[in-house]
Design an enzyme around this catalytic site. Structure first.
Site, mmCIF file in Angstrom:
data_model
loop_
_atom_site.group_PDB
_atom_site.id
_atom_site.type_symbol
_atom_site.label_atom_id
_atom_site.label_comp_id
_atom_site.label_asym_id
_atom_site.label_seq_id
_atom_site.Cartn_x
_atom_site.Cartn_y
_atom_site.Cartn_z
ATOM 1 N N ILE A 108 1.799 4.880 0.153
ATOM 2 C CA ILE A 108 2.469 5.911 0.397
ATOM 3 C C ILE A 108 3.935 5.769 -0.217
ATOM 4 O O ILE A 108 4.562 4.474 0.177
ATOM 5 C CB ILE A 108 2.635 6.558 1.734
ATOM 6 C CG1 ILE A 108 3.619 7.782 1.851
ATOM 7 C CG2 ILE A 108 3.150 5.487 2.528
ATOM 8 C CD1 ILE A 108 3.295 8.603 3.090
ATOM 9 N N VAL A 139 3.648 0.588 1.514
ATOM 10 C CA VAL A 139 4.706 1.488 1.228
ATOM 11 C C VAL A 139 5.215 0.915 -0.087
ATOM 12 O O VAL A 139 5.377 -0.146 -0.569
ATOM 13 C CB VAL A 139 6.101 1.239 2.175
ATOM 14 C CG1 VAL A 139 7.141 1.864 1.453
ATOM 15 C CG2 VAL A 139 5.613 1.588 3.424
ATOM 16 N N LYS A 140 5.239 1.926 -1.007
ATOM 17 C CA LYS A 140 5.379 1.789 -2.654
ATOM 18 C C LYS A 140 6.875 1.834 -2.788
ATOM 19 O O LYS A 140 7.631 2.927 -2.265
ATOM 20 C CB LYS A 140 4.897 2.855 -3.417
ATOM 21 C CG LYS A 140 3.146 2.599 -3.344
ATOM 22 C CD LYS A 140 2.556 3.905 -4.152
ATOM 23 C CE LYS A 140 2.691 3.607 -5.612
ATOM 24 N NZ LYS A 140 1.875 4.565 -6.446
ATOM 25 N N ILE A 141 7.550 0.973 -3.395
ATOM 26 C CA ILE A 141 9.004 0.822 -3.940
ATOM 27 C C ILE A 141 9.194 0.509 -5.263
ATOM 28 O O ILE A 141 8.371 -0.664 -5.629
ATOM 29 C CB ILE A 141 9.764 -0.388 -2.948
ATOM 30 C CG1 ILE A 141 9.588 0.025 -1.319
ATOM 31 C CG2 ILE A 141 11.235 -0.392 -3.584
ATOM 32 C CD1 ILE A 141 10.412 -0.933 -0.617
#
Length: 367
Positions: A108, A139-141
Site C-alpha cells: 500500500i 508500505v510503498k515509498i
C-alpha cells in the site's frame, strides 16, 4: 500441458500480480490466481485503486456507512484502501508463513503527494502500517531524493518497505544504501531484523518508451537498432548492484544480525510497444531471488507462450553497460531520461490519486 508460470517460479522468480480490487477479493479471482498461476503477492498503487473504485458497486455500501459518520474524504479513502489491503494480507497469510515472510506480500502506497516530503512520508508509513495491522503488508515509498531518507526512517522504525519508482542504476544504488542505513538503525534500536523485509521496484517498460522515442528522433539506422534494449540493460545492471551490495562486508554484518536481502522487483513489465514480444520483460529478467509483478494480461500471455531459458540476467552485465554506452553515444541523455521518468511517475500517481478522490466524492454526493 506446460506450466510456464510454474517453470518461472521454479527458476526463483516470485510472481506477483500488479492489480488489485475488492471485486477480485469478493469474486475469488485473486484466490484463483494463487491456486492456478503461482501468484504469491500483489502490488497496488493509486492508479490501481482509482480504477477499482470507479467501476462496479463493491464499495457502495461501505461508502454509505462512512458518509453517515461524517468522515472526511481523505479518511474515507484511507479506510477503504487499508481495509482492502488487510483483507488481501489475510488471504496471503499462508504463503507469507510458508516463505518466512519473503512472499505473501501486499503493498500500500503513501499518499503520492508526499513524494517530496520526507517526514510526512515517514509519518504516513507509520499510520498505514498501524491501520493495516498485518505483518505481511508493505508500505510503498517512492525513491525520490526526499524519499531516500524516508525509506531509511521507516525501516529504522521496523516498517517493511516496498521502494517504488526506481529508474536508474545510480538511484537504485542509493536505495540500497538507504535500506542498509535503515537496517543498521533498526538494529541499534533493538528491532528484530528477521521480521524486517523490503523489495526495491525497478520500473522497466517506461524506460524503453522514453528512450525509444528519443532514438526515433535521431533518425539514424544505428539509433533504431538500439531500440528496446535500454530498459533491460538498466534492470540487469541494477541486479549487478544488488549482488555487489550483498557481497559487501557491510551486508555480511547485517546478515549476521538476521537481516533479509532487499530483493529486486521488476515492475512495469507489460510491454507498451506492440512491436515487442508481450512477454519480453518477463523472459529477459529471469534470475533467482527476484520478484516480477505483472498485469494479469501479461501473466496470461506468459502462461500461454512464455519461455524460461535459464538465467537471463547474470552474465549480461558487460553487454548491458555497452548498450547504455551506445545509447548515450547515439545522442540520448540518459540522466535526463531518468529525471523525466521519475517526474512523470510521481505526477501520474498524483493525478490518479486526485482522480480517485474526485470519483469517490461524486459517489458520496449521489448516495
Amino acid at each position: 500441458m506446460t506450466d510456464r508460470l510454474g517453470e518461472l517460479s521454479a527458476a526463483g522468480v516470485s510472481i506477483w500480480l500488479d492489480d488489485f480490487s475488492r471485486e477480485r477479493l469478493d469474486s475469488g479471482s485473486l484466490q484463483e490466481l494463487i491456486d492456478t498461476s503461482h501468484v504469491v503477492g500483489v502490488t497496488t498503487n493509486p492508479s490501481i485503486f482509482g480504477k477499482a473504485m470507479s467501476s462496479g458497486d463493491a464499495y457502495t455500501e461501505q461508502l454509505r456507512e462512512l458518509k453517515a459518520t461524517g468522515a472526511e474524504l481523505a479518511d474515507i479513502v484511507t479506510t477503504l484502501t487499508t481495509d482492502d489491503v488487510r483483507a488481501a494480507c489475510d488471504l496471503f497469510t499462508p504463503i507469507y508463513l510458508a516463505t518466512e515472510g519473503s512472499d505473501g506480500r501486499v503493498s500500500i502506497e503513501v499518499d503520492p503527494r508526499l513524494a517530496h516530503d520526507t517526514q510526512p512520508s515517514i509519518e504516513q508509513a507509520h499510520l498505514l502500517r498501524d491501520l493495516v495491522d498485518r505483518p505481511n503488508a508493505y508500505v510503498k515509498i517512492p525513491a525520490t531524493r526526499e524519499g531516500l531518507p524516508a525509506i531509511t526512517g521507516a525501516l529504522a522504525a521496523g516498517i517493511s518497505i516496498n521502494v517504488t519508482l526506481i529508474f536508474s542504476v545510480e538511484r537504485y544504488t542509493e536505495v540500497l544504501n538507504a535500506w542498509m542505513d535503515g537496517l543498521e538503525q533498526a538494529h541499534d534500536k533493538g528491532i528484530d531484523l528477521t521480521d524486517l523485509h523490503s523489495v526495491a521496484s525497478v520500473f522497466v517498460s517506461r524506460t524503453d518508451v522514453e528512450v525509444d522515442k528519443r532514438l526515433d528522433a535521431l533518425q539514424s539506422q544505428e539509433a533504431r537498432q538500439l531500440k528496446g534494449k535500454a530498459a533491460l540493460a538498466v534492470a540487469r545492471l541494477c541486479n549487478e548492484a544488488f549482488e555487489n551490495a550483498i557481497a559487501s562486508e557491510r551486508w555480511q554484518t547485517l546478515a549476521g544480525y538476521g537481516a533479509r536481502p532487499q530483493r529486486p522487483l521488476w515492475a512495469s513489465t507489460g510491454t507498451k510497444d506492440p512491436g515487442y514480444r508481450d512477454t519480453l520483460y518477463i523472459e529477459e529478467l529471469v534470475t533467482h531471488g527476484t520478484v516480477n509483478t505483472m498485469p494479469e494480461k501479461t501473466m496470461q500471455a506468459f502462461a500461454d507462450h512464455g519461455e524460461v531459458r535459464g538465467d537471463t540476467v547474470r552474465g549480461t552485465y558487460d553487454t548491458s553497460r555497452e548498450i547504455l554506452d551506445a545509447v548515450e553515444a547515439a545522442g540520448v541523455d540518459m540522466v535526463d531520461v531518468f529525471a523525466v521518468l521519475e517526474r512523470e511517475g510521481v505526477t501520474k500517481f498524483i493525478d490518479a490519486w486526485e482522480e480517485l478522490m474526485t470519483t469517490l466524492q461524486d459517489q458520496l454526493d449521489k448516495l
